[in-house]
Design an enzyme around this catalytic site. Structure first.
Site, PDB file in Angstrom:
ATOM      1  N   CYS A  41      65.591  49.334   5.739  1.00  0.00           N
ATOM      2  CA  CYS A  41      66.247  48.184   6.367  1.00  0.00           C
ATOM      3  C   CYS A  41      67.586  48.029   5.666  1.00  0.00           C
ATOM      4  O   CYS A  41      67.638  47.570   4.525  1.00  0.00           O
ATOM      5  CB  CYS A  41      65.398  46.923   6.211  1.00  0.00           C
ATOM      6  SG  CYS A  41      66.251  45.429   6.778  1.00  0.00           S
ATOM      7  N   CYS A  86      68.666  43.993   5.317  1.00  0.00           N
ATOM      8  CA  CYS A  86      67.941  43.093   4.408  1.00  0.00           C
ATOM      9  C   CYS A  86      66.768  43.857   3.809  1.00  0.00           C
ATOM     10  O   CYS A  86      66.999  44.794   3.050  1.00  0.00           O
ATOM     11  CB  CYS A  86      67.536  41.782   5.095  1.00  0.00           C
ATOM     12  SG  CYS A  86      66.784  41.931   6.712  1.00  0.00           S
ATOM     13  N   SER A  87      65.542  43.493   4.167  1.00  0.00           N
ATOM     14  CA  SER A  87      64.409  44.180   3.558  1.00  0.00           C
ATOM     15  C   SER A  87      63.186  44.125   4.472  1.00  0.00           C
ATOM     16  O   SER A  87      62.073  43.977   4.000  1.00  0.00           O
ATOM     17  CB  SER A  87      64.086  43.565   2.199  1.00  0.00           C
ATOM     18  OG  SER A  87      63.940  42.160   2.333  1.00  0.00           O
ATOM     19  N   CYS A  88      63.402  44.224   5.788  1.00  0.00           N
ATOM     20  CA  CYS A  88      62.298  44.172   6.753  1.00  0.00           C
ATOM     21  C   CYS A  88      61.273  45.253   6.413  1.00  0.00           C
ATOM     22  O   CYS A  88      61.631  46.409   6.178  1.00  0.00           O
ATOM     23  CB  CYS A  88      62.811  44.398   8.166  1.00  0.00           C
ATOM     24  SG  CYS A  88      63.962  43.125   8.707  1.00  0.00           S
TER      25      CYS A  88
END
Lengths: 102, 200, 100
Positions: free
Chosen positions: B99, B102-104
């Protein structure tokens, strides 16, 4: 609202930079803006994150899985490698042969 | 290395919780319960889904077409969770999930994302030089394999269905689950046979 | 292509795909789960979302609005806390004074 692009359709990601126009929240990564890809799948409809991020009413928008060749994006990498990315319909436009040639 | 939070952040958190609690918006019990339920998700759930898909073709089809329903079959509550998409590796094609924005991460079936998945280095590099990142993990793909990087940018969360390694014929679901690591479910690694089994 | 932000291509600090400054940095393989601070922030974020007080999209927007110097100085969950506390103040859920 139904999906405007079917799987297999060649599209272009809009070369748009809302970042220039003020506070925004964009889920289309910078490196794909202006790039051509192919619709891989229609993933459904989801509230527009650009509105959700500011607690505004968020109309649902079609979301696609779009496949891009990797080397043209970075001018490096291995032929055949690819990028598969979720992109909302309002960021896509049909790829036209004339633009492709330009 | 993920650094500890600074003292001023710890103080801010206390004030924030106090301000919310004063308005009846959170309680310590709610926080503890939420934390406990988040702690319960682990990569073993995703690993078991993969093992079952290797053994049961109808489950494999469900996994690929409706990841959330496949997770529910494992007893995972997907209510309120983002849709789960599963991408199948096959001869000649390997998926790697990142991702960049962000940090999905498919937390419902893999738990908290590891620090490296959220790091600036992984987010910047996986999408541009995936083969260099794979090499850092010591992951060697068969010659002729194309790498497909999945940038998780929107409403889905993505998990990889790795290929079942040769040498696992006749294995049980538990045995197969044990060789599917979190890294294999993200796509930075491949399932490996234990050294003893590989030597047989 | 250039991956550096310019006036014509103002790339957000969070929009990290391909960023050249990380080209030569190996990915540090830290496998540790979040510490208690991180888990607590994570849990509160989920509760606020569940109660309809904020969306994950607002969380992200809040993180992206952190000034660059601070963005890179904070840890992951410190960025989350900065975002969610700022948004709760912005939406009038809690007063700013109580966070000082």
């Amino acid at each position: 609202m139904s999906a405007a692009f079917a799987p297999g359709t060649r599209i272009r990601v809009k070369d748009d930079w809302p970042e220039r126009r003020g506070p925004c929240h964009i889920r289309t990564p910078h490196y794909l803006r202006g790039r051509e890809g192919v619709i891989q799948a229609v993933l459904g409809e989801f509230p527009n994150p650009e509105d959700l991020a500011f607690a505004r009413p968020a109309p649902r928008r079609p979301l696609y899985h779009v496949l891009f060749e990797q080397p043209p994006v970075w001018a490096e990498g291995e032929s055949g490698d690819s990028l598969l990315v979720e992109i909302f319909e309002h960021w896509l436009e049909p790829a036209t042969p004339s633009q492709e040639a330009a | 290395m993920s650094a500890p939070a600074r003292p001023e952040s710890l103080a801010l958190l206390d004030k924030f919780v106090a301000a919310l609690a004063a308005r009846g918006l959170v309680t310590e019990q709610e926080i503890a319960e939420r934390q406990a339920s988040t702690d319960r998700a682990s990569p073993e759930i995703g690993a078991r889904m993969v093992a079952r898909a290797w053994l049961d073709d109808s489950y494999r089809r469900l996994l690929l077409t409706n990841g959330a329903a496949a997770a529910e079959r494992m007893g995972v509550s997907m209510a309120g969770a983002p849709p789960l998409g599963v991408l199948e590796n096959r001869p000649g094609l390997h998926h790697l999930v990142v991702c960049t924005l962000c940090s999905c991460y498919p937390r419902a079936v893999l738990g908290y994302p590891p620090h490296w998945y959220k790091s600036f280095e992984y987010r910047a590099r996986a999408v541009r030089e995936p083969r260099a990142v794979l090499a850092e993990w010591g992951t060697a793909l068969p010659p002729g394999t194309q790498v497909r990087v999945v940038d998780s940018t929107a409403d889905y969360r993505w998990m990889v269905l790795p290929m079942r390694p040769a040498g696992t014929e006749g294995w049980s679901e538990d045995q197969l689950t044990a060789i599917v690591t979190r890294d294999a479910l993200v796509g930075v690694a491949l399932p490996q046979l234990p050294v003893a089994a590989a030597a047989e | 292509m250039s991956d550096a932000p310019t006036d014509a291509r103002p790339i957000g600090i969070h929009d990290l795909g391909g960023a050249s400054r990380y080209r030569c940095s190996p990915v540090e393989r830290d496998e540790a789960p979040p510490d208690e601070f991180g888990k607590r922030v994570d849990a509160i974020r989920q509760i606020l979302a569940q109660k309809g007080l904020m969306t994950v999209d607002e969380l992200r927007r809040g993180i992206e609005s952190i000034p660059e110097a601070e963005y890179f100085a904070l840890t992951y969950y410190e960025r989350w806390l900065t975002s969610i506390s700022t948004i709760m103040v912005e939406k009038g859920v809690i007063p700013a004074e109580e966070l000082r």
